[in-house]
Motif scaffolding. Structure first.
Motif, PDB file in Angstrom:
ATOM      1  N   SER A 175       0.501   4.584  11.232  1.00 20.53           N
ATOM      2  CA  SER A 175       1.190   5.697  10.874  1.00 20.53           C
ATOM      3  C   SER A 175       2.189   5.785  11.702  1.00 20.53           C
ATOM      4  CB  SER A 175       0.481   6.975  10.675  1.00 20.53           C
ATOM      5  OG  SER A 175      -0.281   7.135  11.732  1.00 20.53           O
ATOM      6  N   ALA A 176       2.002   5.321  13.180  1.00 21.48           N
ATOM      7  CA  ALA A 176       2.737   5.619  14.144  1.00 21.48           C
ATOM      8  C   ALA A 176       3.952   4.547  14.361  1.00 21.48           C
ATOM      9  CB  ALA A 176       2.074   5.855  15.481  1.00 21.48           C
ATOM     10  N   GLY A 177       3.497   3.270  13.936  1.00 20.66           N
ATOM     11  CA  GLY A 177       4.507   2.140  14.176  1.00 20.66           C
ATOM     12  C   GLY A 177       4.762   1.185  13.155  1.00 20.66           C
ATOM     13  N   ILE A 178       4.024   1.265  12.038  1.00 24.57           N
ATOM     14  CA  ILE A 178       4.081   0.154  11.323  1.00 24.57           C
ATOM     15  C   ILE A 178       4.905   0.554   9.704  1.00 24.57           C
ATOM     16  CG2 ILE A 178       2.866  -1.380   9.762  1.00 24.57           C
ATOM     17  CD1 ILE A 178       0.669  -1.802  11.998  1.00 24.57           C
ATOM     18  N   VAL A 179       4.420   1.676   9.380  1.00 27.80           N
ATOM     19  CA  VAL A 179       5.244   2.193   8.112  1.00 27.80           C
ATOM     20  C   VAL A 179       5.312   3.706   8.357  1.00 27.80           C
ATOM     21  CG1 VAL A 179       3.973   0.571   6.369  1.00 27.80           C
ATOM     22  CG2 VAL A 179       2.862   2.973   7.010  1.00 27.80           C
ATOM     23  N   LYS A 180       6.180   4.175   7.852  1.00 23.18           N
ATOM     24  CA  LYS A 180       6.752   5.537   7.810  1.00 23.18           C
ATOM     25  C   LYS A 180       6.107   6.370   7.041  1.00 23.18           C
ATOM     26  CE  LYS A 180      11.344   4.211   9.578  1.00 23.18           C
ATOM     27  NZ  LYS A 180      12.769   4.578   9.395  1.00 23.18           N
ATOM     28  N   PRO A 181       5.352   7.428   7.360  1.00 20.80           N
ATOM     29  CA  PRO A 181       4.367   8.497   6.505  1.00 20.80           C
ATOM     30  C   PRO A 181       5.468   9.063   5.940  1.00 20.80           C
ATOM     31  CG  PRO A 181       3.741   8.433   9.015  1.00 20.80           C
ATOM     32  CD  PRO A 181       4.845   7.724   8.828  1.00 20.80           C
ATOM     33  N   GLY A 182       4.923   9.626   4.644  1.00 23.10           N
ATOM     34  CA  GLY A 182       5.963  10.576   3.954  1.00 23.10           C
ATOM     35  C   GLY A 182       6.940  10.150   2.980  1.00 23.10           C
ATOM     36  N   LYS A 183       6.948   8.778   2.818  1.00 22.96           N
ATOM     37  CA  LYS A 183       7.776   8.221   1.981  1.00 22.96           C
ATOM     38  C   LYS A 183       7.319   6.857   1.603  1.00 22.96           C
ATOM     39  CE  LYS A 183      11.123   8.673   5.127  1.00 22.96           C
ATOM     40  NZ  LYS A 183      12.311   8.661   5.699  1.00 22.96           N
ATOM     41  N   PRO A 184       7.835   6.225   0.331  1.00 22.31           N
ATOM     42  CA  PRO A 184       7.371   4.947   0.011  1.00 22.31           C
ATOM     43  C   PRO A 184       7.720   3.796   0.925  1.00 22.31           C
ATOM     44  CG  PRO A 184       8.464   6.127  -2.021  1.00 22.31           C
ATOM     45  CD  PRO A 184       8.692   6.989  -0.371  1.00 22.31           C
ATOM     46  N   VAL A 185       7.190   2.888   0.812  1.00 26.42           N
ATOM     47  CA  VAL A 185       7.087   1.743   1.910  1.00 26.42           C
ATOM     48  C   VAL A 185       8.614   1.119   1.484  1.00 26.42           C
ATOM     49  CG1 VAL A 185       6.181  -0.283   2.961  1.00 26.42           C
ATOM     50  CG2 VAL A 185       4.841   1.571   2.633  1.00 26.42           C
ATOM     51  N   LYS A 186       9.406   1.087   2.471  1.00 28.69           N
ATOM     52  CA  LYS A 186      10.716   0.307   2.552  1.00 28.69           C
ATOM     53  C   LYS A 186      10.737  -0.823   3.371  1.00 28.69           C
ATOM     54  CE  LYS A 186      12.362   3.088  -0.481  1.00 28.69           C
ATOM     55  NZ  LYS A 186      12.528   3.120  -1.869  1.00 28.69           N
ATOM     56  N   SER A 187       9.946  -1.123   4.293  1.00 31.13           N
ATOM     57  CA  SER A 187      10.024  -2.053   5.355  1.00 31.13           C
ATOM     58  C   SER A 187       8.450  -1.771   6.091  1.00 31.13           C
ATOM     59  CB  SER A 187      11.003  -1.972   6.195  1.00 31.13           C
ATOM     60  OG  SER A 187      11.121  -0.760   7.152  1.00 31.13           O
ATOM     61  N   VAL A 188       8.163  -2.930   6.613  1.00 33.27           N
ATOM     62  CA  VAL A 188       7.006  -2.990   7.458  1.00 33.27           C
ATOM     63  C   VAL A 188       7.197  -3.430   8.815  1.00 33.27           C
ATOM     64  CG1 VAL A 188       4.475  -4.026   7.791  1.00 33.27           C
ATOM     65  CG2 VAL A 188       5.661  -3.308   5.318  1.00 33.27           C
ATOM     66  N   GLU A 238      -0.234 -11.531   7.655  1.00 32.05           N
ATOM     67  CA  GLU A 238      -1.071 -11.312   6.515  1.00 32.05           C
ATOM     68  C   GLU A 238      -1.526  -9.954   6.259  1.00 32.05           C
ATOM     69  OE1 GLU A 238      -4.902 -13.342   7.300  1.00 32.05           O
ATOM     70  OE2 GLU A 238      -3.571 -15.302   7.794  1.00 32.05           O
ATOM     71  N   PHE A 239      -1.632  -9.098   7.135  1.00 30.67           N
ATOM     72  CA  PHE A 239      -1.685  -7.681   7.205  1.00 30.67           C
ATOM     73  C   PHE A 239      -0.383  -6.969   6.476  1.00 30.67           C
ATOM     74  CE2 PHE A 239      -2.193  -3.309   9.409  1.00 30.67           C
ATOM     75  CZ  PHE A 239      -3.255  -2.967   8.516  1.00 30.67           C
ATOM     76  N   ALA A 240       0.658  -7.685   6.900  1.00 29.03           N
ATOM     77  CA  ALA A 240       1.819  -6.878   6.235  1.00 29.03           C
ATOM     78  C   ALA A 240       2.119  -7.357   4.787  1.00 29.03           C
ATOM     79  CB  ALA A 240       3.301  -7.626   7.302  1.00 29.03           C
ATOM     80  N   ASN A 241       1.774  -8.370   4.469  1.00 31.58           N
ATOM     81  CA  ASN A 241       1.719  -8.758   2.838  1.00 31.58           C
ATOM     82  C   ASN A 241       0.758  -7.771   2.203  1.00 31.58           C
ATOM     83  OD1 ASN A 241       3.512 -10.839   3.463  1.00 31.58           O
ATOM     84  ND2 ASN A 241       1.868 -12.440   3.748  1.00 31.58           N
TER      85      ASN A 241
END
Length: 334
Positions: A175-188, A238-241
């Protein structure tokens, strides 16, 4: 009739404390929690007996631990402030309470305790030679626990990699560095280098493992340490995928973490300084050997990664509303 066992949870509003409380409650344990904000805690764990108090005050902890069979020490200093001045005194208060009541201490361990000499596969018996300030404090905490075990206190340490889950805190890397909380995933964003493995621990699985180990208390020695393997990915890609698939965004770009920027501003920003100190854990593979845990329990609790990420991303507000409404993301399909 045997009385219900009681667990005092310190840090019950945090990710590990919450999931351990949930798993113990499912097994009929009475849950007691100490917090400076008990009204907030009651909204999260309404079945718990919430007591107002502070883990920094020895008397509060000892009073809360009266008649407890277990003290879960899952409390950490807020943010990254004054770890030595807060973490060690809080642990000393827990040890004193355990001595007074006879309760076993359960302590969530981290990989911060280890240096490169123990990588890539961490075993419970490996030497702890940390290379960071926080790692040295964690080693000192475990040393104090081991010393207390020689003084009649029973201790259980369960070590895991980076936590994630529906009730993880803002300190979680996901939540702190990989995806942005509160919005659909636009990038990883990936903190690790390509081809470098990393261990992740899904908090509900971790809590379940702790509860099962606690249930075998009579079979455990006065000082026990177990490693929880969790989800291991030999390559961060792999985790990003998996994140992209779970989020319904298979084409979302995968970007590198801005380590150069973090290191440049680390002398001036406390958070950046702490992140920079932990960079070495992303530069090399760090995996946990769970053979001792599996030998004890027969298996390690393990939710499939797609299901674990779906629940986590939904709790973070990272799944598109339209997809949720259409039932596109169904745990039964995982």
């Amino acid at each position: 009739m045997n009385r219900s066992r009681t667990a005092l949870i310190l840090g019950a509003t945090g990710g590990a404390g919450y999931e351990i409380a949930e798993a113990l409650h499912r097994r009929g344990w009475q849950i007691r929690a100490l917090s400076r904000r008990p009204d907030y805690g009651r909204t999260l764990l309404p079945y718990a007996d919430w007591l107002k108090g502070d883990a920094m005050i020895a008397g509060d902890v000892t009073d809360a631990a009266i008649n407890a069979d277990l003290i879960v020490h899952a409390v950490n200093p807020p943010g990254y402030r004054n770890w030595r001045g807060l973490a060690l005194p809080m642990l000393d208060n827990t040890i004193a309470a355990a001595k007074a009541t006879g309760a076993r201490i359960m302590f969530p361990g981290t990989v911060y305790n280890y240096g490169p000499d123990a990588f890539p596969l961490l075993k419970e018996t490996d030497p702890q030679n940390p290379r960071t300030r926080k790692g040295k404090i964690r080693v000192e905490m475990e040393d104090r626990l081991q010393q207390s075990a020689g003084q009649g206190v029973r201790v259980l340490i369960v070590r895991a990699g980076d936590f994630f889950g529906p009730h993880s805190t803002g300190n979680s890397w996901l939540s702190a560095g990989i995806v942005k909380p509160g919005k659909p995933v636009k990038s990883v964003t990936l903190p690790g280098r390509n081809g470098v493995g990393h261990a992740w621990a899904y908090l509900p699985d971790y809590g379940e493992a702790v509860a099962r180990l606690v249930g075998k208390d009579a079979e455990l020695s006065s000082f026990e340490s177990f490693h929880f393997a969790g989800h291991w990915f030999g390559d961060g890609q792999e985790f990003a995928n998996e994140i992209r698939r779970a989020a319904g965004a298979p084409d979302a770009p995968v970007r590198g973490f801005p380590w150069v920027l973090v290191q440049a501003f680390s002398p001036f920003v406390r958070l950046f300084r702490e992140l920079a100190e932990m960079k070495y854990l992303w530069d090399v593979p760090v995996q946990l050997d769970n053979r001792k845990l599996v030998q004890c329990l027969g298996e390690e609790p393990h939710t499939p990664i797609r299901a674990a990420l779906l629940v986590t991303l939904e709790a973070m507000g990272c799944l598109p509303d339209a997809a949720l409404g259409e039932g596109k993301f169904n745990l039964r399909d995982c």
